[in-house]
Design a protein around this motif. Sequence first.
Motif, mmCIF file in Angstrom:
data_model
loop_
_atom_site.group_PDB
_atom_site.id
_atom_site.type_symbol
_atom_site.label_atom_id
_atom_site.label_comp_id
_atom_site.label_asym_id
_atom_site.label_seq_id
_atom_site.Cartn_x
_atom_site.Cartn_y
_atom_site.Cartn_z
ATOM 1 N N MET A 101 0.839 -1.191 0.000
ATOM 2 C CA MET A 101 0.000 0.000 0.000
ATOM 3 C C MET A 101 0.880 1.249 0.000
ATOM 4 O O MET A 101 1.916 1.281 0.667
ATOM 5 C CB MET A 101 -0.912 0.001 1.236
ATOM 6 C CG MET A 101 -1.734 1.273 1.414
ATOM 7 S SD MET A 101 -2.836 1.249 2.833
ATOM 8 C CE MET A 101 -4.136 0.193 2.219
ATOM 9 N N SER A 102 0.467 2.288 -0.766
ATOM 10 C CA SER A 102 1.224 3.532 -0.778
ATOM 11 C C SER A 102 1.170 4.200 0.589
ATOM 12 O O SER A 102 0.252 3.992 1.374
ATOM 13 C CB SER A 102 0.659 4.476 -1.843
ATOM 14 O OG SER A 102 -0.667 4.856 -1.529
ATOM 15 N N GLN A 103 2.169 5.012 0.879
ATOM 16 C CA GLN A 103 2.304 5.637 2.177
ATOM 17 C C GLN A 103 1.141 6.577 2.479
ATOM 18 O O GLN A 103 0.668 7.307 1.612
ATOM 19 C CB GLN A 103 3.625 6.409 2.239
ATOM 20 C CG GLN A 103 3.917 7.040 3.592
ATOM 21 C CD GLN A 103 5.247 7.747 3.597
ATOM 22 O OE1 GLN A 103 5.888 7.881 2.564
ATOM 23 N NE2 GLN A 103 5.669 8.204 4.760
ATOM 24 N N PHE A 104 0.676 6.563 3.726
ATOM 25 C CA PHE A 104 -0.358 7.468 4.213
ATOM 26 C C PHE A 104 0.252 8.868 4.260
ATOM 27 O O PHE A 104 1.128 9.145 5.082
ATOM 28 C CB PHE A 104 -0.799 7.004 5.595
ATOM 29 C CG PHE A 104 -1.956 7.750 6.190
ATOM 30 C CD1 PHE A 104 -3.244 7.585 5.706
ATOM 31 C CD2 PHE A 104 -1.770 8.596 7.283
ATOM 32 C CE1 PHE A 104 -4.309 8.251 6.286
ATOM 33 C CE2 PHE A 104 -2.827 9.262 7.870
ATOM 34 C CZ PHE A 104 -4.102 9.087 7.369
ATOM 35 N N ALA A 105 -0.182 9.747 3.373
ATOM 36 C CA ALA A 105 0.449 11.057 3.253
ATOM 37 C C ALA A 105 -0.599 12.118 2.943
ATOM 38 O O ALA A 105 -1.673 11.830 2.403
ATOM 39 C CB ALA A 105 1.509 11.036 2.161
ATOM 40 N N ALA A 106 -0.263 13.375 3.288
ATOM 41 C CA ALA A 106 -1.179 14.495 3.100
ATOM 42 C C ALA A 106 -1.071 15.080 1.703
ATOM 43 O O ALA A 106 0.032 15.208 1.149
ATOM 44 C CB ALA A 106 -0.900 15.564 4.147
ATOM 45 N N HIS A 107 -2.221 15.451 1.140
ATOM 46 C CA HIS A 107 -2.301 16.072 -0.171
ATOM 47 C C HIS A 107 -3.230 17.278 -0.082
ATOM 48 O O HIS A 107 -4.231 17.246 0.627
ATOM 49 C CB HIS A 107 -2.865 15.080 -1.205
ATOM 50 C CG HIS A 107 -2.072 13.827 -1.350
ATOM 51 N ND1 HIS A 107 -1.210 13.600 -2.397
ATOM 52 C CD2 HIS A 107 -1.994 12.720 -0.567
ATOM 53 C CE1 HIS A 107 -0.654 12.408 -2.259
ATOM 54 N NE2 HIS A 107 -1.108 11.857 -1.146
ATOM 55 N N ARG A 108 -2.925 18.327 -0.826
ATOM 56 C CA ARG A 108 -3.792 19.494 -0.908
ATOM 57 C C ARG A 108 -4.739 19.298 -2.092
ATOM 58 O O ARG A 108 -4.303 19.110 -3.230
ATOM 59 C CB ARG A 108 -2.970 20.759 -1.109
ATOM 60 C CG ARG A 108 -1.964 21.033 -0.006
ATOM 61 C CD ARG A 108 -2.624 21.523 1.269
ATOM 62 N NE ARG A 108 -3.175 22.861 1.105
ATOM 63 C CZ ARG A 108 -3.956 23.437 2.009
ATOM 64 N NH1 ARG A 108 -4.300 22.795 3.112
ATOM 65 N NH2 ARG A 108 -4.414 24.653 1.805
ATOM 66 N N ILE A 109 -6.033 19.330 -1.819
ATOM 67 C CA ILE A 109 -7.029 19.127 -2.874
ATOM 68 C C ILE A 109 -7.993 20.305 -2.870
ATOM 69 O O ILE A 109 -8.684 20.557 -1.878
ATOM 70 C CB ILE A 109 -7.788 17.799 -2.677
ATOM 71 C CG1 ILE A 109 -6.811 16.618 -2.753
ATOM 72 C CG2 ILE A 109 -8.896 17.667 -3.727
ATOM 73 C CD1 ILE A 109 -7.462 15.267 -2.559
#
Length: 350
Positions: free
Chosen positions: A1-9
């Motif tokens: 699974m890809s890393q749990f990370a923050a994104h601006r949406i």
Amino acid sequence: MSQFAAHRIQTTRLTQNVWISGPEDGTPVLLLHGNMSSGGFWKYVAEEFGDDVRVIAPDLRGFGDTDPEPIDARRGLGDMVDDVHALLEELGLADQRKVNAAGWSMGAGVLQQLMIEYPDDIASATLIAPLSPYGYGGTKGPDGEPATADHAACGAGGANPVVVQRFAAGDTSEDDPQTSPRVIMRTFFGGGANHANLDEDFLTEEIVKIQTGDDFYPGNSVPSENWPGSATGDKGVLNTMSPKWYNASAIVDLERKPAVVWIHGSEDKVVANGSLFDLATLGQMGAIPGWPGEDVLPPQPMVDQTRAVLERYRDGGGEVTEVFLEGEDHGIPLAVPGRVAEEITRVLVR
């Protein structure tokens, strides 16, 4: 699974900070955090899902790193509900009945109102230590009868001003433990026996990102002739959950009823029959003088109210599974993240 990370949406309503993990084509699981936290608190649950799950955990309005837009309490948690729907629209997931959602505490209140206002968004719903369908404080009995006409003893007036000041200062210390955000988390929703395995510094830093003031936390209050002298205002986080503005019992009338899992713990002191954060409980204990008595303002039976509404939901054709965790407190997603992921997966609609 890809890393749990923050994104601006960026959405049509505001730019949201959203914690994401898993493949883009994975089964979408929306995770809604509680008060005094952020989407980052779902880190430990996210790590427990299989590689075919796409986790979407936004910082709700007023919390974390989402743009600090004001909170209008007059529609209950409606500002947050509309924000979540706008996020799902931006991700191409709205109105498709394919998003499996879980909400913790206040986030479970957002989820219940989302089910009513956008009934085609949600495929399944997991309510973890949920806000009562009748709001927080000031109601009697299993059917949520208001204790006073002006909804006194509810909303922003019950907030500790020193705690608010420490939020505003970004105070992550343990000084003066009774008002320390770090100690409050650790004591009431910090993961219990699993606390040593958590990154307390990260969690505390997320807590103190909460926006403060009349438009945010705690909100505004108005004077009242009823005990304890303040009633529900119309702005800010704590007022959104007052029974003056919030009532999600209409989930029982939904034409299509998603499967619901209700997870709660025996040692919860935040959402409970006699919560230590309910002013009526504190009055009954003598911690706040002048309590008018149980006939006027009893401690809110929060668990009984949730049970009564979910029984009606089941009687109306909905599937409800109750998961009662002996020995667990309010911090269930931090204390038993594997169990939470397991229960969400049990009702997953793919």
